[in-house]
Design a protein around this motif. Structure first.
Motif, PDB file in Angstrom:
ATOM      1  N   ALA A 183     -19.545  13.579  -0.235  1.00 49.07           N
ATOM      2  CA  ALA A 183     -18.865  12.584   0.608  1.00 49.07           C
ATOM      3  C   ALA A 183     -17.374  12.640   0.299  1.00 49.07           C
ATOM      4  N   PRO A 184     -16.663  13.637   0.828  1.00 52.96           N
ATOM      5  CA  PRO A 184     -15.251  13.816   0.464  1.00 52.96           C
ATOM      6  C   PRO A 184     -14.373  12.618   0.809  1.00 52.96           C
ATOM      7  N   GLY A 185     -14.647  11.942   1.932  1.00 50.10           N
ATOM      8  CA  GLY A 185     -13.825  10.792   2.302  1.00 50.10           C
ATOM      9  C   GLY A 185     -13.937   9.669   1.299  1.00 50.10           C
ATOM     10  N   LEU A 186     -15.174   9.336   0.901  1.00 51.07           N
ATOM     11  CA  LEU A 186     -15.378   8.271  -0.073  1.00 51.07           C
ATOM     12  C   LEU A 186     -14.796   8.654  -1.429  1.00 51.07           C
ATOM     13  N   ALA A 187     -14.940   9.921  -1.807  1.00 53.15           N
ATOM     14  CA  ALA A 187     -14.397  10.377  -3.084  1.00 53.15           C
ATOM     15  C   ALA A 187     -12.871  10.299  -3.102  1.00 53.15           C
ATOM     16  N   VAL A 188     -12.239  10.649  -1.992  1.00 48.95           N
ATOM     17  CA  VAL A 188     -10.774  10.562  -1.925  1.00 48.95           C
ATOM     18  C   VAL A 188     -10.320   9.107  -2.032  1.00 48.95           C
ATOM     19  N   ALA A 189     -11.050   8.196  -1.374  1.00 45.91           N
ATOM     20  CA  ALA A 189     -10.711   6.773  -1.487  1.00 45.91           C
ATOM     21  C   ALA A 189     -10.832   6.304  -2.927  1.00 45.91           C
ATOM     22  N   TYR A 246      -3.911  -4.787  -7.704  1.00 46.74           N
ATOM     23  CA  TYR A 246      -5.144  -4.672  -8.485  1.00 46.74           C
ATOM     24  C   TYR A 246      -6.332  -5.249  -7.715  1.00 46.74           C
ATOM     25  N   GLY A 247      -6.134  -6.393  -7.071  1.00 44.68           N
ATOM     26  CA  GLY A 247      -7.229  -7.024  -6.343  1.00 44.68           C
ATOM     27  C   GLY A 247      -7.720  -6.183  -5.195  1.00 44.68           C
ATOM     28  N   VAL A 248      -6.798  -5.651  -4.390  1.00 50.34           N
ATOM     29  CA  VAL A 248      -7.197  -4.833  -3.239  1.00 50.34           C
ATOM     30  C   VAL A 248      -7.889  -3.553  -3.709  1.00 50.34           C
ATOM     31  N   SER A 249      -7.336  -2.894  -4.729  1.00 49.43           N
ATOM     32  CA  SER A 249      -7.940  -1.662  -5.232  1.00 49.43           C
ATOM     33  C   SER A 249      -9.323  -1.925  -5.814  1.00 49.43           C
ATOM     34  N   THR A 250      -9.496  -3.047  -6.479  1.00 47.32           N
ATOM     35  CA  THR A 250     -10.783  -3.366  -7.091  1.00 47.32           C
ATOM     36  C   THR A 250     -11.855  -3.604  -6.048  1.00 47.32           C
ATOM     37  N   ILE A 251     -11.523  -4.356  -4.999  1.00 47.97           N
ATOM     38  CA  ILE A 251     -12.486  -4.559  -3.915  1.00 47.97           C
ATOM     39  C   ILE A 251     -12.894  -3.220  -3.317  1.00 47.97           C
ATOM     40  N   VAL A 286     -15.177   0.101   6.235  1.00 52.38           N
ATOM     41  CA  VAL A 286     -13.950  -0.521   6.747  1.00 52.38           C
ATOM     42  C   VAL A 286     -13.142  -1.114   5.595  1.00 52.38           C
ATOM     43  N   ALA A 287     -13.820  -1.823   4.689  1.00 53.15           N
ATOM     44  CA  ALA A 287     -13.128  -2.438   3.555  1.00 53.15           C
ATOM     45  C   ALA A 287     -12.516  -1.373   2.652  1.00 53.15           C
ATOM     46  N   VAL A 288     -13.247  -0.290   2.397  1.00 52.03           N
ATOM     47  CA  VAL A 288     -12.750   0.773   1.524  1.00 52.03           C
ATOM     48  C   VAL A 288     -11.528   1.448   2.137  1.00 52.03           C
ATOM     49  N   VAL A 289     -11.589   1.756   3.422  1.00 52.60           N
ATOM     50  CA  VAL A 289     -10.460   2.415   4.096  1.00 52.60           C
ATOM     51  C   VAL A 289      -9.233   1.507   4.110  1.00 52.60           C
ATOM     52  N   LEU A 290      -9.421   0.234   4.446  1.00 50.58           N
ATOM     53  CA  LEU A 290      -8.298  -0.705   4.446  1.00 50.58           C
ATOM     54  C   LEU A 290      -7.690  -0.840   3.053  1.00 50.58           C
TER      55      LEU A 290
END
Length: 522
Positions: free
Chosen positions: A408-414, A368-373, A491-495
């Protein structure tokens, strides 16, 4: 008579420096950060503060890894501080979340603006504020405040004394009150949220202190370990039960459980988006870990006396987080009620009191924490624009997210990955986390609560998928754009997205590590 014979020899206390090393690294970095604010020229503070914060957190992660190998064999318990697998594992999770949060906090768009006010002390809409913005002035004490708050969080689950618990609570909370009020835009909303958070937080602290006073009166000690031995046989057991409930109220406030949730939507909406993510993720991890220790050590033996109240809290938390979230039109308020619902799911696993409760709760909190960030990092990049192409603040209205998948397909997929995890869809970490806490609930005899949790999980999936439909199956909104930035948020979103998927597909190594999490009982 020799005078020396009547002289008491004072012995210096033994301080477990190695056990405190991760915390000392974080607080040491925070102190150095204060000196940076005092002595480094204004133009050079931001890169110095960013590098210092990242080095501090990475060094603390190394220290935690080193301590974990020791603690698995030789856990340590002192009157004020406990170092066991629960403490060290929680500290590791907090540091991972802190590392991702610092990246989101540090990011600035192509316009050179961040999420924070140039001078938080400037009155919203004043000439002073306009002048600060024109000069491009940007305060950097946010990094200092994050490190201090993170240090308090790391002490929170290790506290074996109500005094240590209260001090850690305040060290964790006071920087958050300040950071909530520092939003660059919608300043009055930000300051209003900070004031509400501060006032209600003061009430929660008062409840915790009053509960501690009653527990001390009933047991004659402030140590949680000693209380657990004395309280069941105490002639003042009733006072002890009330004290337990009041202390629990203080912790339930921090996790946003109903009916102590009133601050959550306003603070989430008003705070700078990076701080909302940090607060939503890290505070929940720290408070729930402290609750695990308090509950398993002190309250679980009294469960039959307190169970009606505890069950009522779980039910109310699930219902409020689920059904009030259905009517939200702002994405930050939507995630606020989502966090309330998630608190209810975690409480099911905690109150089940099984052999794997601690591990299940920590796995859920990690995911939950990682997904929320990651989710709030993505929100910070979606901005409002006018017909002339001028970029403004975050586009938090749900309608503004229409068609994001095309822009922004990459951000939307994330964001899709994070939403699927929140909903508990297979192949994401959220599915594994919910499976674990619900399995513990069934094993612990809370079948009807698990059924309610499953029903609420299905309902919450509706408002997550409403956002998915907007992003991928709706015509793009003309007043929304995804800004380019320095790249830290990306970087944070991808990780975060990668970790969320890995924990859903290959949870084995992490679950094996968390299987060693035990709580030192008296």
């Amino acid at each position: 008579m020799n005078v020396l014979e009547n002289t008491h020899i004072l012995q210096a206390p033994e301080v477990p420096w190695l056990s405190l090393l991760p915390i000392l690294v974080v607080f040491g970095g925070a102190v150095v950060s204060v000196l940076v604010e005092a002595f480094v020229p204004a133009k050079g503070r931001r890169p110095v503060q960013l590098i210092l914060s990242l080095i501090t957190i990475v060094a603390a992660i190394v220290m935690v890894t080193f301590r974990l190998t020791e603690v698995l064999e030789y856990p340590m318990s002192l009157p004020e501080y406990i170092e066991d697998p629960l403490t060290v594992t929680t500290q590791g999770i907090l540091l991972i979340i802190g590392l991702l949060a610092v990246l989101v906090v540090a990011d600035r768009s192509e316009l050179g603006d961040g999420a924070f006010a140039a001078q938080p002390a400037d009155r919203p809409g004043s000439v002073d504020e306009d002048l600060s913005n024109e000069k491009g002035y940007q305060r950097t004490e946010i990094f200092t405040l994050i490190l201090f708050s993170l240090g308090g969080m790391m002490v929170f689950p290790a506290a074996n004394s109500l005094v240590a618990l209260f001090i850690a609570l305040e060290v964790m909370s006071l920087p958050l009150y300040v950071m909530v009020a520092t939003a660059r835009r919608r300043r009055q909303l930000s300051q209003e949220g900070a004031l509400k958070y501060f006032i209600l937080g003061a009430f929660a602290s008062a409840f915790l202190l009053m509960g501690g006073a009653l527990l001390y009166g009933a047991t004659g000690t402030l140590s949680l370990s000693m209380m657990a031995r004395v309280l069941p046989q105490s002639p003042a057991l009733l006072f002890g039960l009330v004290g337990c409930l009041l202390v629990l109220v203080g912790l339930l406030f921090k996790v946003g459980a109903a009916p102590f949730h009133a601050w959550t939507p306003d603070v989430y909406q008003g705070a700078p988006t990076p701080i909302t993510g940090f607060m939503a993720a890290a505070v929940k991890v720290a408070a729930f870990a402290a609750m695990v220790r308090l509950y398993l050590t002190l309250i679980a033996p009294l469960e039959w006396d307190l169970s009606p109240v505890l069950v009522a809290v779980v039910v109310l938390t699930l219902l409020v987080g689920t059904f009030v979230g259905l009517v939200q039109s702002d994405i930050k308020r939507l995630f606020a009620y989502s966090s309330i619902a998630h608190a209810g799911f975690v409480l099911i696993g905690l109150f089940a009191v099984t052999a794997t409760s601690s591990a299940s709760v920590l796995f859920y909190l990690l995911v939950y924490g990682v997904s929320t960030i990651g989710a709030f990092g993505a929100i910070a990049l979606v901005r409002q624009v006018d017909t002339a192409g001028n970029v403004y603040g975050e586009a938090t209205a749900l309608a503004n997210w229409a068609g994001l998948g095309r822009k922004a397909p990459g951000l939307a997929v994330a964001m899709l990955i994070f939403l699927l995890s929140f909903a508990g869809i297979p192949l994401t970490g959220g599915f594994v986390g919910k499976f674990l806490v619900f399995a513990d609930g069934i094993e612990g005899g809370l079948l009807w609560l698990v059924v309610l949790g499953l029903a609420c999980s299905a309902v919450t999936a509706f408002y997550y998928f409403r956002l998915v439909v907007l992003m991928f199956f709706t015509e793009p909104c003309e007043n929304t754009a995804v800004v380019r930035s320095e790249g830290y948020s990306y970087v944070a979103v991808v990780l975060a997205a990668a970790v969320t998927v890995l924990l859903g597909v290959f949870p084995g190594p992490v679950l094996e590590l968390l299987s060693n999490v035990v709580v030192l009982l008296p």
